[in-house]
Motif scaffolding. Structure first.
Motif, PDB file in Angstrom:
ATOM      1  N   HIS A   9     -12.571  -1.460  -0.790  1.00 14.45           N
ATOM      2  CA  HIS A   9     -12.383  -0.004  -0.919  1.00 14.45           C
ATOM      3  C   HIS A   9     -13.160   0.627  -2.065  1.00 14.45           C
ATOM      4  CE1 HIS A   9      -9.578   1.259   2.194  1.00 14.45           C
ATOM      5  NE2 HIS A   9      -8.900   0.138   2.010  1.00 14.45           N
ATOM      6  N   SER A  54      -3.299   7.200  -0.769  1.00 15.56           N
ATOM      7  CA  SER A  54      -3.935   7.609  -2.014  1.00 15.56           C
ATOM      8  C   SER A  54      -3.754   9.092  -2.318  1.00 15.56           C
ATOM      9  CB  SER A  54      -5.427   7.242  -2.014  1.00 15.56           C
ATOM     10  OG  SER A  54      -6.085   7.771  -0.885  1.00 15.56           O
ATOM     11  N   HIS A 100      -8.151   3.048  -3.475  1.00  7.95           N
ATOM     12  CA  HIS A 100      -8.080   3.114  -2.023  1.00  7.95           C
ATOM     13  C   HIS A 100      -9.188   4.087  -1.590  1.00  7.95           C
ATOM     14  CE1 HIS A 100      -6.186   3.936   2.039  1.00  7.95           C
ATOM     15  NE2 HIS A 100      -6.415   2.624   2.022  1.00  7.95           N
ATOM     16  N   SER A 135     -14.223   5.245  -5.639  1.00  8.53           N
ATOM     17  CA  SER A 135     -13.954   4.669  -4.324  1.00  8.53           C
ATOM     18  C   SER A 135     -15.220   4.697  -3.474  1.00  8.53           C
ATOM     19  CB  SER A 135     -12.852   5.475  -3.631  1.00  8.53           C
ATOM     20  OG  SER A 135     -12.760   5.156  -2.262  1.00  8.53           O
ATOM     21  N   GLU A 152      -2.501  -1.904  -2.950  1.00  7.38           N
ATOM     22  CA  GLU A 152      -3.775  -1.378  -2.451  1.00  7.38           C
ATOM     23  C   GLU A 152      -4.086  -0.028  -3.084  1.00  7.38           C
ATOM     24  OE1 GLU A 152      -6.174  -1.031   1.788  1.00  7.38           O
ATOM     25  OE2 GLU A 152      -3.989  -0.878   1.791  1.00  7.38           O
ATOM     26  N   GLY A 153      -4.618  -0.085  -4.294  1.00  7.99           N
ATOM     27  CA  GLY A 153      -5.052   1.136  -4.950  1.00  7.99           C
ATOM     28  C   GLY A 153      -4.448   1.301  -6.321  1.00  7.99           C
ATOM     29  N   TYR A 169       0.816  -1.209   0.000  1.00  8.24           N
ATOM     30  CA  TYR A 169       0.000   0.000   0.000  1.00  8.24           C
ATOM     31  C   TYR A 169       0.854   1.265   0.000  1.00  8.24           C
ATOM     32  CZ  TYR A 169      -2.190   3.714   2.856  1.00  8.24           C
ATOM     33  OH  TYR A 169      -2.622   4.912   3.368  1.00  8.24           O
TER      34      TYR A 169
END
Length: 396
Positions: free
Chosen positions: A196, A74, A155, A164, A128-129, A71
């Motif tokens: 998410h 964001s 995220h 999101s 993650e994102g 991660y």
């Protein structure tokens, strides 16, 4: 049956079918606390003063495979997001190199099974994102080559190509470029992670993907009405898709009473000049001071079990798993304080009448199956040309 007997049964089950945990933020915690100086946070020693995770507690918890989150926040964008993601990947590889007797890099379902046979913890990676790829499918492919085996599409903030759960909707789900990202992930064999993302993004992705999806750390919206959780109509699509929803333990996502408390705690963090997800020692001190003055509602392993009961009822036992989000949250449930707590949850599910076969699917079999199926789809698509589409071409 006595609690001690249930706990012993839980440990015996986990010895054979250990937990595949969908999400652990240890790499980011190591970045924040010690700037990746692993000697300062030697997880071969007791780290409970600083972390939810160390090797002894992973063993005690019966964890056999871990998707380490690579991660980055964001609000990181462009090259900064990409390079920070590469640093996170480097951290995971450094951890595995430092502890080769305990950790083993895994890139496939077969690797997961081999690590289990070797008595090591299979170490996989999840990004993650989608900000980590900076609108570049070539960067997506590079992350796959470096070992990333899932990507959470967003995220906490919208992307130009996907909405999101915790932002104001703009795209109404996925844009055409977002759909292309999903297709390219299918071609690679990278799991599409729908934690998410907004409910519309979940539905859009399920309409495009040819491979099973995962929710690496999300629970049931019907049980706790939080936007980070999964609506029943989406859970009900998993049997057809083949995917797995991995219940998270984060109290503000699983305990209804914790939702309002968390909003106030987050506002307090911002008022003190911290990002609401700041888990640095200074940030945690602000959280602790707020909690002392405003006692938080406490979730337990039974709270998480309530989610799993409902998710099993709606999606079926073949489509659920576990994603604790350890070291990615300031607060954890009683009985699930850190990665050693999984036997307490399994004992609670045994008390509720879950069978040994069902628990083996929850802990190990479902997650391994879903990665293997993503690999099968990628094999079918192996002759397709890698996409060179750009966001300007598709969404301009």
């Amino acid at each position: 049956m006595a609690d001690a007997e249930l706990l012993e049964q839980a440990r015996q089950l986990l010895a054979e079918y250990p937990v595949v945990d969908g999400h652990n933020d240890l790499p980011w915690k190591l970045r924040e606390q010690v700037h990746y100086d692993l000697a300062q946070r030697d997880i071969a020693t007791d780290q409970r003063e600083h972390l939810h995770t160390d090797l002894a507690r992973l063993r005690a918890g019966g964890v056999g495979a871990q998707f380490w989150s690579v991660y980055v926040r964001s609000d990181f964008a462009g090259d900064k997001a990409v390079s920070a993601t590469l640093e996170q990947i480097d951290c995971v590889r450094a951890l595995v190199a430092r502890y080769p007797a305990q950790l083993e890099l895994a890139f496939s379902a077969d690797d997961m099974e081999q690590a289990r046979a070797d008595g090591r913890l299979a170490s996989l990676m999840g990004a993650e994102g989608g900000h980590s790829i900076d609108e570049s499918l070539a960067t997506l492919r590079a992350l796959y080559q470096l070992g990333v085996r899932y990507m959470t599409l967003t995220h906490n903030d919208n992307l130009s190509w996907a909405d999101s759960a915790t932002d104001e909707p703009k795209a109404g789900g996925l844009t055409r470029f977002g759909e292309e990202v999903v297709r390219e992930m299918n071609r690679l064999g990278m799991l599409v992670d729908l934690s998410h993302v907004s409910a519309d993004t979940m539905r859009s992705a399920l309409g495009v993907t040819r491979a099973p999806v995962i929710f690496s750390h999300s629970s049931s919206r019907a049980v706790c009405d939080h936007v980070r959780n999964i609506p029943d109509d989406v859970l009900a699509q998993l049997p057809v898709n083949g995917g797995v929803a991995m219940a998270t333990f984060v109290p503000k996502f699983v305990l209804p009473e914790a939702v309002a408390w968390t909003k106030a705690a987050d506002a307090n963090m911002v008022a003190h000049g911290f990002h609401h997800l700041d888990l640095s020692p200074a940030g945690l001190a602000v959280q602790a001071e707020f909690e002392a003055a405003n006692p938080r509602p406490v979730a337990t392993e039974a709270t998480v079990a309530d989610h799993l009961d409902h998710m099993r009822e709606v999606a079926g036992v073949d489509h659920i798993g576990l994603g604790g989000d350890y070291d990615g949250t300031a607060f954890t449930p009683k009985g699930l304080e850190d990665v050693s707590g999984y036997p307490n949850l399994i004992a609670e599910l045994l008390r509720r009448g879950w069978s040994r076969d069902d628990l083996a699917k929850l802990t190990w079999k479902n997650a391994v199956r879903v990665l293997r199926e993503a690999e099968r789809v990628a094999h079918e698509l192996r002759f397709e040309t890698p996409s060179i589409a750009t966001i300007g071409q598709l969404d301009g």
